[in-house]
Design an enzyme around this catalytic site. Structure first.
Site, short mmCIF file in Angstrom:
data_model
loop_
_atom_site.label_atom_id
_atom_site.label_comp_id
_atom_site.label_asym_id
_atom_site.label_seq_id
_atom_site.Cartn_x
_atom_site.Cartn_y
_atom_site.Cartn_z
N ASP A 1 -0.33 5.12 1.29
CA ASP A 1 -0.25 5.96 2.34
C ASP A 1 -0.17 5.29 3.66
O ASP A 1 -0.86 4.18 3.68
CB ASP A 1 -1.76 6.41 2.44
CG ASP A 1 -2.04 7.60 1.54
OD1 ASP A 1 -1.51 8.79 1.81
OD2 ASP A 1 -2.76 7.75 0.48
N ASP B 1 0.85 -1.17 -0.17
CA ASP B 1 -0.18 0.08 -0.12
C ASP B 1 1.08 1.27 -0.06
O ASP B 1 2.19 1.17 0.04
CB ASP B 1 -0.94 0.00 1.30
CG ASP B 1 -1.88 1.24 1.36
OD1 ASP B 1 -2.52 1.33 0.38
OD2 ASP B 1 -1.88 1.78 2.57
#
Length: 246
Positions: A30, A28
């Site tokens: 963020d 991922d």
């Protein structure tokens, strides 16, 4: 509100593959490559106050972790402003993302141990992909700010898939592009919504504790919970002791 980050673990936790079996690592963006959640929180706090949400009272970190972090903007908008039409929802959240990009342009730093872990990935010749619900413009500015805009073999954007996280589609696409099977892949995620997607794709998932509690990540089905990448390297036995954080 219907959708939250309080996603119960309803599947058996999958063991992480050994370092020797790995073919690809999916990240991922963020809260996983960089701790960007404080910037998102600040942006949402200001924007929602301006819009009069919660009677103009500032949302707190718990609200952010539960209802916002890691989720797709369309889902957040439907929960926070169900009475708005899609056009207004989209316009407001586009403005939010523009504000975030201004804040993020010059103040991002990698999660501790990320650079060392990336070096190990490169030395092994593993495939790597960034898989995010962030808009492409956000993902690109964050990768650029981290000096990683050319680093990943693939960048998968949730909004460009048939379904975004928490559905498995983004991770299924990333695996297909990397040419790797679920049993030879690990995912690094920081939110229950993201973990729901990777686990539904059949991938063992590491929860990184940047914005969520250990308990919430374990509840979401994390195979391992870490504070930073030094802990992951230690778990996988892929670093000499002097490199590791005490």
């Amino acid at each position: 509100m219907a959708g939250t980050n309080r996603i119960k673990n309803v599947v058996k936790v999958k063991a992480l593959p050994s370092a020797e079996r790995l073919e690809a690592v999916l990240f991922d963006v963020d809260g996983t490559l960089t701790d960007s959640d404080p910037l998102h929180l600040k942006t949402f706090q200001i924007m929602l106050m301006e819009l009069g949400y919660n009677q103009g009272k500032m949302i707190d970190e718990e609200f952010f972790r539960t209802w916002i972090a890691g989720r797709h903007n369309e889902d957040i908008a439907k929960d926070l402003f169900p009475e708005w039409d899609e056009v207004r929802q989209r316009e407001v959240f586009e403005e939010k993302e523009a504000r975030f990009r201004k804040l993020a342009a010059d103040c991002l730093a990698p999660i501790p141990g990320l650079v060392e872990f990336m070096r190990w990935i490169d030395a092994r010749g593993l495939k790597k992909a960034a898989v995010t619900n962030a808009p492409r413009a956000n993902a690109e500015i964050m990768l650029r700010g981290l000096g990683m805009e050319q680093y990943f073999h693939h960048l998968v954007i949730g909004a460009e898939c048939k379904r975004a996280k928490p559905h498995p589609d983004p991770y299924l696409m990333a695996m297909e592009r990397c040419g790797a099977a679920p049993d030879a892949v690990i995912v690094i995620e920081d939110s229950p919504a993201g973990m729901a997607a990777s686990i539904a794709a059949g991938i063992a998932t590491v929860g990184i504790q940047t914005g969520q509690t250990r308990e919430r990540l374990e509840e979401a089905g994390a195979s391992l919970v870490i504070r930073d990448y030094y802990e992951l390297m230690k778990h996988l036995n892929i670093a000499d002791p002097p490199v590791l954080r005490s």
